[in-house]
Write an enzyme that holds these catalytic residues in place. Structure first.
Site, mmCIF file in Angstrom:
data_model
loop_
_atom_site.group_PDB
_atom_site.id
_atom_site.type_symbol
_atom_site.label_atom_id
_atom_site.label_comp_id
_atom_site.label_asym_id
_atom_site.label_seq_id
_atom_site.Cartn_x
_atom_site.Cartn_y
_atom_site.Cartn_z
ATOM 1 N N HIS A 204 0.864 -1.251 0.006
ATOM 2 C CA HIS A 204 0.176 -0.029 0.178
ATOM 3 C C HIS A 204 0.778 1.119 0.110
ATOM 4 O O HIS A 204 0.163 2.167 -0.173
ATOM 5 C CB HIS A 204 -0.859 0.045 1.165
ATOM 6 C CG HIS A 204 -0.240 0.670 2.347
ATOM 7 N ND1 HIS A 204 0.578 -0.573 3.087
ATOM 8 C CD2 HIS A 204 -0.065 1.623 2.943
ATOM 9 C CE1 HIS A 204 0.968 0.392 4.411
ATOM 10 N NE2 HIS A 204 0.511 1.450 4.341
HETATM 11 C C1 UD1 Z 1 -2.159 5.942 5.178
HETATM 12 C C2 UD1 Z 1 -0.569 6.539 5.520
HETATM 13 C C3 UD1 Z 1 0.224 5.413 5.765
HETATM 14 C C4 UD1 Z 1 -0.153 4.249 6.607
HETATM 15 C C5 UD1 Z 1 -1.509 3.756 5.579
HETATM 16 C C6 UD1 Z 1 -2.053 2.682 6.589
HETATM 17 C C7 UD1 Z 1 -0.409 8.785 5.220
HETATM 18 C C8 UD1 Z 1 0.288 10.141 4.498
HETATM 19 N N1 UD1 Z 1 -0.475 7.568 4.845
HETATM 20 O O1 UD1 Z 1 -1.954 5.651 3.724
HETATM 21 O O2 UD1 Z 1 1.278 6.155 6.468
HETATM 22 O O3 UD1 Z 1 0.779 3.093 6.211
HETATM 23 O O4 UD1 Z 1 -2.326 4.794 5.760
HETATM 24 O O5 UD1 Z 1 -2.975 1.997 6.082
HETATM 25 O O6 UD1 Z 1 -1.174 9.290 6.066
HETATM 26 N N2 UD1 Z 1 -9.224 4.594 0.892
HETATM 27 C C9 UD1 Z 1 -10.543 4.275 0.553
HETATM 28 N N3 UD1 Z 1 -11.078 3.789 1.609
HETATM 29 C C10 UD1 Z 1 -10.565 4.227 2.705
HETATM 30 C C11 UD1 Z 1 -9.394 4.579 2.918
HETATM 31 C C12 UD1 Z 1 -8.386 5.048 1.760
HETATM 32 O O7 UD1 Z 1 -10.963 3.912 -0.564
HETATM 33 O O8 UD1 Z 1 -11.102 4.062 3.808
HETATM 34 C C13 UD1 Z 1 -8.235 4.919 -0.626
HETATM 35 C C14 UD1 Z 1 -8.642 6.381 -1.141
HETATM 36 O O9 UD1 Z 1 -8.578 6.211 -2.525
HETATM 37 C C15 UD1 Z 1 -7.318 7.182 -0.788
HETATM 38 C C16 UD1 Z 1 -6.333 6.115 -0.706
HETATM 39 O O10 UD1 Z 1 -6.894 4.993 -0.372
HETATM 40 O O11 UD1 Z 1 -6.987 8.225 -1.634
HETATM 41 C C17 UD1 Z 1 -5.187 6.599 0.072
HETATM 42 O O12 UD1 Z 1 -5.665 6.769 1.586
HETATM 43 P P1 UD1 Z 1 -4.936 7.651 2.449
HETATM 44 O O13 UD1 Z 1 -5.531 7.748 3.878
HETATM 45 O O14 UD1 Z 1 -4.574 9.167 1.705
HETATM 46 O O15 UD1 Z 1 -3.575 7.035 2.592
HETATM 47 P P2 UD1 Z 1 -2.937 5.444 2.676
HETATM 48 O O16 UD1 Z 1 -2.462 5.012 1.610
HETATM 49 O O17 UD1 Z 1 -4.214 4.753 3.382
HETATM 50 N N1 UDP Z 2 -3.806 -5.257 8.821
HETATM 51 C C1 UDP Z 2 -5.161 -5.581 9.153
HETATM 52 N N2 UDP Z 2 -5.897 -6.151 8.003
HETATM 53 C C2 UDP Z 2 -5.533 -5.947 6.706
HETATM 54 C C3 UDP Z 2 -4.155 -5.637 6.479
HETATM 55 C C4 UDP Z 2 -3.393 -5.046 7.515
HETATM 56 O O1 UDP Z 2 -5.809 -5.742 10.141
HETATM 57 O O2 UDP Z 2 -6.133 -6.448 5.558
HETATM 58 C C5 UDP Z 2 -3.112 -4.870 9.873
HETATM 59 C C6 UDP Z 2 -1.920 -5.287 10.205
HETATM 60 O O3 UDP Z 2 -1.677 -6.531 10.455
HETATM 61 C C7 UDP Z 2 -1.321 -4.292 10.879
HETATM 62 C C8 UDP Z 2 -1.578 -2.907 10.537
HETATM 63 O O4 UDP Z 2 -2.798 -3.366 9.832
HETATM 64 O O5 UDP Z 2 -1.504 -4.383 12.132
HETATM 65 C C9 UDP Z 2 -1.008 -2.147 9.538
HETATM 66 O O6 UDP Z 2 -1.605 -1.432 8.744
HETATM 67 P P1 UDP Z 2 -0.909 -0.786 7.507
HETATM 68 O O7 UDP Z 2 -0.273 -1.880 6.881
HETATM 69 O O8 UDP Z 2 -2.319 -0.239 6.822
HETATM 70 O O9 UDP Z 2 -0.183 0.535 7.736
HETATM 71 P P2 UDP Z 2 1.288 0.756 8.325
HETATM 72 O O10 UDP Z 2 1.553 -0.086 9.597
HETATM 73 O O11 UDP Z 2 2.487 0.297 7.249
HETATM 74 O O12 UDP Z 2 1.406 2.154 8.601
#
Ligand code: UD1
Ligand code: UDP
Length: 351
Positions: A204
């Site tokens: 991601h």
């Molecule tokens: C964010 C964090 C990242 C973290 C990740 C955990 C920032 C800059 N990044 O990244 O550090 O590792 O969360 O998962 O804060 N979207 C949906 N539904 C949702 C959420 C997101 O469709 O409920 C889609 C949208 O298209 C959105 C994209 O995912 O634009 C990215 O979501 P965003 O919250 O901006 O960043 P993450 O990639 O989730």
């Molecule tokens: N995770 C989850 N369901 C999923 C994928 C990830 O519960 O389908 C959990 C994962 O085990 C960890 C947390 O989400 O505890 C990590 O989140 P993510 O990878 O989105 O973000 P990061 O840790 O890289 O910020």
């Protein structure tokens, strides 16, 4: 003492679940929970509140998705209004997302002390939005809760030793707390319809999803692995794959799952391939070898004895890393003693 906890993204719900449980058991603290709404899909947000018995948020700003500036700006505005109304003694923020940055910035500008859980992590890669969020949040916080000795050392190098406390990692507390529950009812947390023998993968990170060449290379590596791959797909990656790429036939995409099913998937996997920060550690805690699909990691402790291998996106390197024999020694206990949330509570009360 009144605290406003600010969360917004999946990993923050998981971390806050552990800390909130301990905080709320102490009559000396009243916690107000503020959800920015950064993550909002049922399986990116609500599922964790239900499954981990996190109290429902007192406020949800519902900012949703957007560019960094739009998302962070909307959060800043909404958080400020709530902090002005609630007048907490301090705020508690987690990790390195835009919700962390907005929470700490809104708070410090109102002279409300900030406590940062998972402080001091550094990738030394300023192209990562998370790295900027961490550096700024640590610099403006009043209490830094560091999960590892490396994090403590990083903060000392930046002149922040005086406000740093080694707490251990709340995600390690969490694994210890929930593993028993999974072991007691493995069937309940098993994901139906997945192959018996599989590699578990997640992707991601912006640096992987937003560059078609890098994402294409990772998928090429997956296609060359002689094993089924289970891929709980983050919505960010799903959107990009839907519009531009095809998945190899050995990849089994599933929707994002809750934390307990995810830990069960991790326990049962042959190995883990990921760019997630949290999942690298969970693989280590659960003794599953990990291949990190990035060029560096903040969690350098997990590199011990090649339990975690940094493979980037080069197909050959990824395939070779997956083929490596299992490490010969046990993972090391470098993430605290499973009582990190208790230490955080103590430090908050004595602040
Ligand atoms: C964010 C964090 C990242 C973290 C990740 C955990 C920032 C800059 N990044 O990244 O550090 O590792 O969360 O998962 O804060 N979207 C949906 N539904 C949702 C959420 C997101 O469709 O409920 C889609 C949208 O298209 C959105 C994209 O995912 O634009 C990215 O979501 P965003 O919250 O901006 O960043 P993450 O990639 O989730
Ligand atoms: N995770 C989850 N369901 C999923 C994928 C990830 O519960 O389908 C959990 C994962 O085990 C960890 C947390 O989400 O505890 C990590 O989140 P993510 O990878 O989105 O973000 P990061 O840790 O890289 O910020």
């Amino acid at each position: 003492m009144k605290i406003v906890t600010i969360v917004g993204a999946r990993p923050q719900f998981i971390k806050a679940a552990t800390v909130s449980r301990v905080i709320r058991a102490n009559p000396g603290i009243r916690e107000i929970l503020l959800h920015t709404g950064q993550h909002y899909d049922e399986n990116m947000s609500d599922i964790f509140f239900r499954e981990l018995s996190i109290p429902l948020p007192d406020y949800n700003l519902e900012v949703g998705s957007g560019s960094h500036a739009v998302q962070t700006g909307l959060m800043l505005k909404g958080i400020e209004e709530i902090l002005v109304k609630e007048k907490p003694d301090c705020t508690l923020v987690y990790g390195d997302t835009n919700s962390t940055l907005a929470g700490s910035l809104a708070s410090v500008k109102l002279h409300i002390p900030v406590a940062h859980v998972e402080a001091g992590l550094r990738s030394f890669n300023r192209a990562m939005p998370e790295e900027i969020n961490r550096i700024v949040t640590d610099r403006i916080s009043d209490m830094l809760f560091a999960p590892t000795q490396t994090a403590v050392d990083n903060l000392a190098t930046e002149g922040l030793a005086e406000i740093t406390h080694f707490t251990g990692d709340v995600m390690y507390d969490s694994i210890l707390f929930y593993t028993d529950r999974i072991m007691k009812e493995p069937g309940r947390y098993a994901t139906p319809g997945i192959p018996e023998r599989y590699l578990l993968a997640t992707i991601h990170r912006a640096e992987n999803t937003d560059n078609p060449e890098i994402l294409g290379n990772i998928l090429l590596a997956f296609s060359r692995l002689n094993c089924d791959i289970v891929l709980p797909l983050h919505p960010r990656t799903r959107k990009i794959l839907q519009s531009t790429m095809e998945l190899p036939s050995n990849v089994h995409v599933i929707d994002p799952v809750g934390y307990l099913p995810m830990m069960k998937l991790t326990m049962d996997a042959v190995k883990v391939l990921t760019d997630s920060g949290g999942l690298q550690k969970e693989a280590y805690f659960l003794h599953r070898p990990c291949i990190t699909l990035r060029t560096e990691t903040e969690w350098v402790e997990t590199l011990h004895d090649r339990w975690n291998i940094i493979a980037g996106s080069d197909p050959e390197t990824i395939v070779e890393a997956v083929a490596e024999p299992l490490p010969s020694s046990q993972p090391q206990p470098l993430f605290g003693n499973g009582k990190s949330a208790g230490i955080i509570l103590e430090k908050l009360l004595s602040f």
